[in-house]
Structure formats: structure tokens, C-alpha cells
Design a protein around this motif. Structure first.
Motif, PDB file in Angstrom:
ATOM      1  N   ARG A 139     -21.036  42.056  26.341  1.00  0.00           N
ATOM      2  CA  ARG A 139     -19.609  41.860  26.117  1.00  0.00           C
ATOM      3  C   ARG A 139     -19.324  40.799  25.053  1.00  0.00           C
ATOM      4  O   ARG A 139     -18.850  39.705  25.329  1.00  0.00           O
ATOM      5  CB  ARG A 139     -18.918  41.489  27.439  1.00  0.00           C
ATOM      6  CG  ARG A 139     -18.955  42.602  28.488  1.00  0.00           C
ATOM      7  CD  ARG A 139     -18.190  43.820  28.030  1.00  0.00           C
ATOM      8  NE  ARG A 139     -18.316  44.944  28.961  1.00  0.00           N
ATOM      9  CZ  ARG A 139     -17.724  46.126  28.773  1.00  0.00           C
ATOM     10  NH1 ARG A 139     -16.983  46.326  27.710  1.00  0.00           N
ATOM     11  NH2 ARG A 139     -17.884  47.105  29.645  1.00  0.00           N
ATOM     12  N   THR A 185     -22.564  39.158  30.332  1.00  0.00           N
ATOM     13  CA  THR A 185     -21.450  39.229  29.387  1.00  0.00           C
ATOM     14  C   THR A 185     -21.891  38.862  27.971  1.00  0.00           C
ATOM     15  O   THR A 185     -21.353  39.389  26.997  1.00  0.00           O
ATOM     16  CB  THR A 185     -20.295  38.303  29.821  1.00  0.00           C
ATOM     17  OG1 THR A 185     -20.790  36.962  29.977  1.00  0.00           O
ATOM     18  CG2 THR A 185     -19.694  38.775  31.128  1.00  0.00           C
ATOM     19  N   VAL A 222     -14.128  40.636  30.662  1.00  0.00           N
ATOM     20  CA  VAL A 222     -14.632  39.270  30.820  1.00  0.00           C
ATOM     21  C   VAL A 222     -13.649  38.334  31.530  1.00  0.00           C
ATOM     22  O   VAL A 222     -14.061  37.569  32.413  1.00  0.00           O
ATOM     23  CB  VAL A 222     -15.062  38.693  29.454  1.00  0.00           C
ATOM     24  CG1 VAL A 222     -15.677  37.303  29.638  1.00  0.00           C
ATOM     25  CG2 VAL A 222     -16.056  39.622  28.770  1.00  0.00           C
TER      26      VAL A 222
END
Length: 233
Positions: free
Chosen positions: A39, A35, A123
Motif C-alpha cells: 500500500r 502496508t 490504510v
């Protein structure tokens, strides 16, 4: 020994095994690296970092672009509350293996989503699953640890090393080595994740689906075997 106590025994033994603990720590580092890179530099379980990033984002961007950080924090807390409530409500040996299912499903779906998918839709579900996982699996061989972030583990490890230095206690040495292994496993997970992302991209997260599925299968298999064999003296 009654069947219930037998199941409780195998549940505790497997849930607190070194292999499972280190594997989950590997997964924690792996997911956070995933992530962070793909992300918006978000950390699924490292809420200290997310709160710092959230504060900086509020000052520099206002509240408009803070959804990912804020929702990640909220969903992580909800994951902890959810599994705590379920474990207290049902008190079943099957709660722990099934507590990994939300993270498995989130990773499975996210591997299909393009990078263009908004981060606040990707997320937080992971944070929910990891919050459940890290709360459900919180000990290795009776020693408290965290499999999704390292600050507490590092602190406890250094305290244990200090205790061993002064007392030469083998228990302190064992704990210190355990926390070192957890830290190494977490870091290894992050390293593997960052490396695989260069090749597999968003599909890198599917390795977690495989790993956690094996843990769930093995856990359920051991529970079934012990139940079929009947009470053990």
C-alpha cells in the motif's frame, strides 16, 4: 476484594502480561510491513516516516497524491483520542479487549479488497485501529512501551542498559531485556509479513484477525472466570 476491584486486577494483569505485549508488538511490525509493501509504502503507526513521506510527496507531486499519508496521520490521531475518551468515560475492564475490535474488523475487510482499491481507503482505517490498540495496551509488567513503532522502545532500552551498566540494578536489566524482546518481536512480525505476502498476497493481513481475536477471547474468558469465581481474598 470487591467484584469491581477483582475485574480491575485481572484486567491490569492480563493487559500488561509479557505474552500479550510481545504478541501486539509482532502485530505492529506485521501490519506496517503489509502496508509498506502493498500500500504505497505507507506506515500505519510510524507517523514520523509518514510525515517525511508526506513532505517529500508534496514537494515532488503536489497535494494531489498525498491523501493516503495525510488521512493515515489523521486517523491514527483520531484512534488515540477515541480510546482515551472512551476509557476515561466508562472506566470498564471491558474497554481494553473491545479496543482491539476496530483493528480486527479493518484487517478482516481489507483482506477481501483487491490491490486496485485506492490506498487512502485501506490504510487510514488500519491506522485508526492501531492508534486505539497502541494507546489501550501501553505497559508490560508496569513498564511503558509501544507495540506499534520502535523508536521510543529502542531509546528506553539503551537508557536501561546504561543504567544497569553503572548501577547493576536488576530492575534496569529487566527493563532493558524487555525492550530488546519487544524490538525483536516487532522485527519478527515484519519479517513474517513480508515472507507471507509472497504466498498469500492481500490475504496476508488475515493472520492479524486470528491473533487479535484470540487475545480478545482469552481476555474476556479470564474476566468471566474471575467474575464467576467471586471475590478473591
Amino acid at each position: 476484594m470487591s467484584p469491581i476491584k477483582v475485574e480491575e486486577s485481572i484486567k491490569q494483569k492480563y493487559a500488561e502480561s509479557l505474552l500479550v505485549g510481545l504478541t501486539l508488538a509482532f502485530c505492529g511490525g506485521y501490519i506496517d510491513a503489509y502496508t509498506y509493501v502493498l500500500r504505497e509504502h505507507s506506515l500505519v503507526a510510524g507517523q514520523t516516516g509518514n510525515i517525511v513521506f508526506l513532505a517529500v510527496d508534496i514537494v515532488s507531486k503536489g497535494f494531489v497524491l498525498t491523501e493516503t499519508r495525510l488521512f493515515t496521520l489523521i486517523f491514527f490521531v483520531l484512534g488515540i483520542f477515541t480510546i482515551s475518551f472512551i476509557a476515561e468515560k466508562f472506566k470498564s475492564p471491558y474497554v481494553k479487549p473491545f479496543s482491539l475490535i476496530p483493528c480486527i474488523l479493518a484487517c478482516l475487510v481489507i483482506g477481501f479488497l483487491p490491490v486496485s482499491t485506492p490506498d487512502y481507503l485501506v490504510v487510514p482505517p488500519l491506522a485508526f485501529g492501531v492508534g486505539i490498540q497502541t494507546t489501550s495496551f501501553s505497559k508490560i509488567e508496569g513498564i511503558p512501551y509501544n507495540n506499534s513503532f520502535l523508536t521510543g522502545n529502542v531509546k528506553k532500552g539503551m537508557i536501561a542498559w546504561n543504567g544497569f551498566f553503572f548501577s547493576h540494578s536488576l530492575d534496569e536489566k529487566h527493563a532493558a531485556l524487555l525492550y530488546f524482546e519487544i524490538t525483536f518481536s516487532f522485527a519478527l512480525g515484519a519479517l513474517v509479513s513480508a515472507s507471507l505476502q509472497k504466498v498469500c498476497g492481500i490475504k496476508t493481513i488475515w493472520l492479524i484477525v486470528l491473533i487479535l481475536s484470540v487475545i480478545v477471547w482469552r481476555y474476556l474468558y479470564l474476566l468471566k472466570q474471575r467474575k464467576n469465581n467471586g471475590p478473591q481474598k
